[in-house]
Design an enzyme around this catalytic site. Structure first.
Site: not given
Ligand code: 7TS
Length: 550
Positions: A200, A203, A226
């Site tokens: 994953d 980040q 992100k």
């Molecule tokens: N995995 C991790 C490690 C994340 O930090 C996030 C989102 C996701 C998966 C999911 O990402 P998405 O773009 O599919 O939503 N993290 C966060 C957070 O820490 N604050 O808001 C979203």
């Protein structure tokens, strides 16, 4: 070369904005980063110049859109170190969808003898998805423990990953602890056990150079929003032969090569995984984000992230009233620090910070089980990106004190609650709650968890046989606003019927004359929803237990 922050900030006009009369200090980058003009100008070029669907029409616009969209896949493959180009890069909606594509794609391969190995620091995007898939397949989910120092316990990883392991799914970088996990080692352990590894990268892709081939990831998922890119698009890297084998998650147009009334065959990679009209402008803009970050230099981004995190950690750790989480100072981490200020709930603190133009996130950050391990209802998180400065970290730390007017963060919360933005009743019930604490032997109780903020609470009700509410009390780790409202509501319901509680609909908002900041609406209406549900559930469960209605 260090990052030239002032030049970078010129590319992000939003950073010049004011919030509550203060300069915006945007420290919520782990949730979503800001987007530079080089990226959002792509939208204007696309919609002004060559907006059309891809792969469909033999006309100039469609051709131009298709070429740009396809090349964007190549660009993102290159960005994460995949040499196979577009065939190894699927565009998804976000990291969550990427994880779902892999998990459901592997579903048929999983069975009751299999184990899926995650870590205790997984985001719900991974944790919940694998729980569901494992349950459907009859497989088990196991978790690699997080050690005291916020890093993964590698000895435990070696115990957990074994012959039964079918998939290892790990966050490359924790969105709460900032820990950078040794994905190369975990990939080796997974492959030695004959398992797949999904990394994953939500980040990590934004914050450090990523080389999926060097880490030997089978799959790697990330989100555009992100990494200075747009919302609505993300990427899923997969080794070509694995993507060939993987079953698609979504079916329809574009993902097929041939269809009859009885059956269909799938399109080439990566289109087999991109059913329907894809995020065309978004995908092209994501490639522009990759260009932007590579121009800054991913090694430089990583160094900048670590430098700001170490500085924030040092300043936060020097305070007696603050507890921080994750690896200790000196250990490389991504640009974020989660913390708590003694005696102050994260929601209240983030409101106070918002008054000073500072954006942070408070809650469980979609990692409820990790917060359970840390034994915390939630935390406040400051997260940085390429455009943040040490001066902004200082602004955050200064805001915790509140300048000359306040002793500490707690005093600021008092001032915040007693300000004229709130009805007086909020501060009255905060200062002098009459119904806090549980009841020894309640007729019934209702536990509630608010996942976005990580709050937990419980209402206790004593009800007489005729359905009159004799006493309501609550135990709660929620924010001050929510607790004050719970106290107000508890007092109001005493002497009322259970039916009145089951019919609650907006009483709190009326009782406060609507006087509360809209951004705290959830904290204000939450307790009423819990009590209404509690009463409704009890009435359904025990219709006989209530002798009469009023
Ligand atoms: N995995 C991790 C490690 C994340 O930090 C996030 C989102 C996701 C998966 C999911 O990402 P998405 O773009 O599919 O939503 N993290 C966060 C957070 O820490 N604050 O808001 C979203």
């Amino acid at each position: 070369m260090p990052v030239d922050v002032s030049a970078i900030r010129e590319d992000f006009p939003i950073l010049d904005r004011q919030v509550n009369g203060e300069p915006l200090t945007y420290l919520d980058n782990a949730a979503t980063t800001q987007t530079p003009r080089q990226v959002y100008e792509v939208y204007e070029e696309f919609y002004e110049g060559y907006n059309a669907n891809v792969h469909r029409g033999i006309h100039a616009l469609s051709h131009e859109a298709s070429v740009a969209y396809e090349e964007a896949h190549d660009r993102l493959a290159e960005f994460v170190g995949a040499s196979g180009g577009r065939e190894e890069m699927v565009f998804t909606k976000n990291t969550t969808e990427g994880i779902n594509v892999v998990a459901y794609g592997l579903l048929d391969e999983l069975g009751p003898d299999d184990e899926v190995v995650l870590t205790e620091m997984e985001h719900h995007a991974s944790l919940v998805t694998w729980q569901q898939v494992a349950e459907t397949a009859g497989a088990d989910v196991r978790y690699i423990e997080v050690a005291e120092d916020g890093r993964l316990d590698l000895e435990h990883a070696k115990e957990v990953i074994g012959p039964e392991t079918a998939v290892v799914s790990v966050a490359h970088v924790s969105n709460v602890l900032g820990t950078v996990n040794p994905v190369e080692t975990l990939a080796e352990l997974a492959h030695d056990a004959g398992a797949y590894i999904l990394v994953d990268g939500a980040q990590s892709a934004p914050t450090r150079p990523v080389d999926v081939e060097a880490m030997d990831a089978d799959f790697f998922a990330f989100s555009g929003h992100k990494m200075a890119g747009p919302t609505g698009v993300g990427g899923l890297y997969g080794k070509r032969d694995l993507l060939e084998e993987l079953a698609p998650l979504c079916y329809g147009g574009e993902m097929i090569s041939h269809v009859t009334f009885d059956e269909a065959a799938w399109n080439d990679l990566p289109w087999k995984f991109e059913a329907g009209t894809p995020p065309i402008a978004e995908g092209i803009a994501l490639a522009a984000a990759a260009d932007y970050l590579d121009d800054v230099g991913m090694d430089e981004v990583r160094a900048h992230e670590n430098e700001l995190a170490q500085y924030a950690l040092e300043r936060l750790d020097s305070r007696d009233d603050v507890e921080t989480y994750g690896p200790p100072a000196g250990v490389e981490r991504t640009g974020l620090v989660a913390f708590n200020v003694e005696g102050v709930h994260g929601h209240d603190l983030s409101s106070v910070l918002n008054d000073r133009g500072i954006a942070v996130r408070a809650g469980d950050h979609c990692t409820q089980p990790l917060h359970d391990v840390l034994d915390l209802p939630g935390s406040v998180r400051a997260s940085f990106y390429v455009y943040n400065t040490k001066a902004e970290v200082d602004r955050l730390l200064d805001a915790l004190d509140g300048g000359d007017a306040f002793d500490d963060a707690r005093a600021q919360v008092e001032a915040y609650l007693s300000s004229d933005r709130y009805h007086d009743r909020v501060y009255e019930h905060h200062r002098d709650p009459k119904n806090a604490g549980g009841l020894a032997d309640p007729t019934f109780s209702k536990h509630s968890e608010e996942t976005t903020c990580g709050d937990e609470g419980e209402f206790h009700l004593d009800v007489s046989p005729d359905g009159t509410i004799e006493r309501v009390a609550f135990e709660s780790e929620s924010c001050a606003v929510s607790r004050a409202v719970a106290d107000l509501l508890a007092g109001h319901l005493e002497g009322q019927s259970l039916d009145a509680a089951a019919d609650l609909d907006g009483w709190v908002v009326d009782a406060l004359d609507g006087r509360f900041p809209d951004l705290r609406r959830d904290c204000v209406v939450g307790p009423e929803e819990v009590l209404r549900e509690a009463a409704q559930e009890y009435l359904e469960r025990e219709p006989e237990g209530i002798a009469g209605d009023d």
